[in-house]
Motif scaffolding. Structure first.
Motif, PDB file in Angstrom:
ATOM      1  N   TRP A   1       0.833  -1.190   0.000  1.00 59.39           N
ATOM      2  CA  TRP A   1       0.000   0.000   0.000  1.00 59.39           C
ATOM      3  C   TRP A   1       0.876   1.252   0.000  1.00 59.39           C
ATOM      4  O   TRP A   1       2.012   1.226   0.478  1.00 59.39           O
TER       5      TRP A   1
ATOM      6  N   SER B   1     -11.415   9.518  -3.534  1.00 58.75           N
ATOM      7  CA  SER B   1     -10.468   8.427  -3.738  1.00 58.75           C
ATOM      8  C   SER B   1     -11.204   7.106  -3.588  1.00 58.75           C
ATOM      9  O   SER B   1     -12.286   7.041  -3.000  1.00 58.75           O
TER      10      SER B   1
ATOM     11  N   HIS C   1      -9.831   4.370  -2.013  1.00 58.56           N
ATOM     12  CA  HIS C   1      -9.543   3.927  -0.643  1.00 58.56           C
ATOM     13  C   HIS C   1      -9.008   5.150   0.097  1.00 58.56           C
ATOM     14  O   HIS C   1      -8.260   5.942  -0.475  1.00 58.56           O
TER      15      HIS C   1
ATOM     16  N   ARG D   1      -5.112   9.609   0.893  1.00 60.35           N
ATOM     17  CA  ARG D   1      -5.457   8.821  -0.300  1.00 60.35           C
ATOM     18  C   ARG D   1      -4.583   7.562  -0.291  1.00 60.35           C
ATOM     19  O   ARG D   1      -3.359   7.648  -0.300  1.00 60.35           O
TER      20      ARG D   1
ATOM     21  N   SER E   1      -3.439   3.868  -1.989  1.00 65.86           N
ATOM     22  CA  SER E   1      -3.362   3.145  -3.261  1.00 65.86           C
ATOM     23  C   SER E   1      -2.784   1.766  -3.007  1.00 65.86           C
ATOM     24  O   SER E   1      -1.778   1.629  -2.298  1.00 65.86           O
TER      25      SER E   1
ATOM     26  N   TYR F   1      -0.934  -1.635  -4.330  1.00 66.80           N
ATOM     27  CA  TYR F   1      -0.060  -2.104  -5.402  1.00 66.80           C
ATOM     28  C   TYR F   1      -0.735  -3.264  -6.132  1.00 66.80           C
ATOM     29  O   TYR F   1      -1.548  -3.976  -5.544  1.00 66.80           O
TER      30      TYR F   1
ATOM     31  N   ASN G   1      -7.309  -6.002  -1.660  1.00 66.35           N
ATOM     32  CA  ASN G   1      -7.702  -4.794  -0.964  1.00 66.35           C
ATOM     33  C   ASN G   1      -9.158  -4.775  -0.520  1.00 66.35           C
ATOM     34  O   ASN G   1      -9.625  -3.777   0.004  1.00 66.35           O
TER      35      ASN G   1
END
Length: 200
Positions: free
Chosen positions: A127, A140, A142, A188, A190, A192, A197
């Motif tokens: 992450w 966003s 997540h 925010r 993200s 990988y 997730n």
């Protein structure tokens, strides 16, 4: 006001609202402060992919080491905190996020009274997080949000005020200010490629 709003498609997507006074408090073993955990994700897992919390610094002392973890710390209020390590010196001031590696042997020196900070931890290679203070609408897939001032609203009409926040995964979430002076600490997140997730 802690509650979970699930997506309407039957999937695992969710947004969870929370308030400061409802967060469980854990005292540090060294007596230097306390932590209020917002979420360790995935919930209930022994090994987190990312974690959000609010910590109170009551006295000088070292930070715990977190190998293979990236961290972002934001002073919410209180006097500045001087963070030092070999070849590193950073003065943490209110509402200015600072990123560092969890392996860094940091020591905190309070420059006055008790301070309180917002912490984001992400497992390196799984992450990634960016943290900023915003005053305009943001979104966003997540993330974690914490209201610093004023009121904010989700697209569904849920309203958040100071000392309240939200975290979400797998659902595009929009937060908009309701007042001209509203400010939001916005994380925010993200994932990988290959990282699982979704919620369990």
């Amino acid at each position: 006001m802690c509650c979970t709003l699930c997506s309407g498609d039957g999937g695992a997507a969710m947004i969870t609202l929370f308030a400061y006074e409802e967060l469980a408090v854990s005292r540090w073993r060294n007596g230097g402060g306390e932590t209020r955990e917002i979420i360790s994700f995935p919930p209930g897992a022994d090994r987190f992919g990312w974690r959000a919390s609010i910590a109170t610094l009551a006295q000088d002392g070292p930070f715990s080491a977190f190998p293979e973890i990236d961290r972002v710390i934001t002073l919410l209020h209180g006097d500045p905190v001087l963070l030092t390590a070999p070849d590193v010196q950073h003065l943490l001031t209110p509402q200015k996020p600072w990123a560092f590696a969890g392996e860094l042997a940091l020591t905190a020196q309070l420059q006055g009274s008790v301070s309180e900070d917002f912490n984001i931890m992400t497992r390196r290679g799984e992450w990634q997080a960016t943290v900023e203070v915003v005053a305009a609408p943001v979104s966003s897939l997540h993330g974690v949000a914490w209201v610093l001032a004023g009121a904010w609203q989700t697209a569904d009409g849920e309203r958040l005020s100071a000392q309240q926040g939200a975290w979400w995964v797998d659902v595009e979430t929009v937060l908009s200010p309701c007042e001209p002076d509203a400010r939001l600490l916005f994380t925010r997140l993200s994932a990988y490629p290959g990282t699982r997730n979704g919620c369990r």
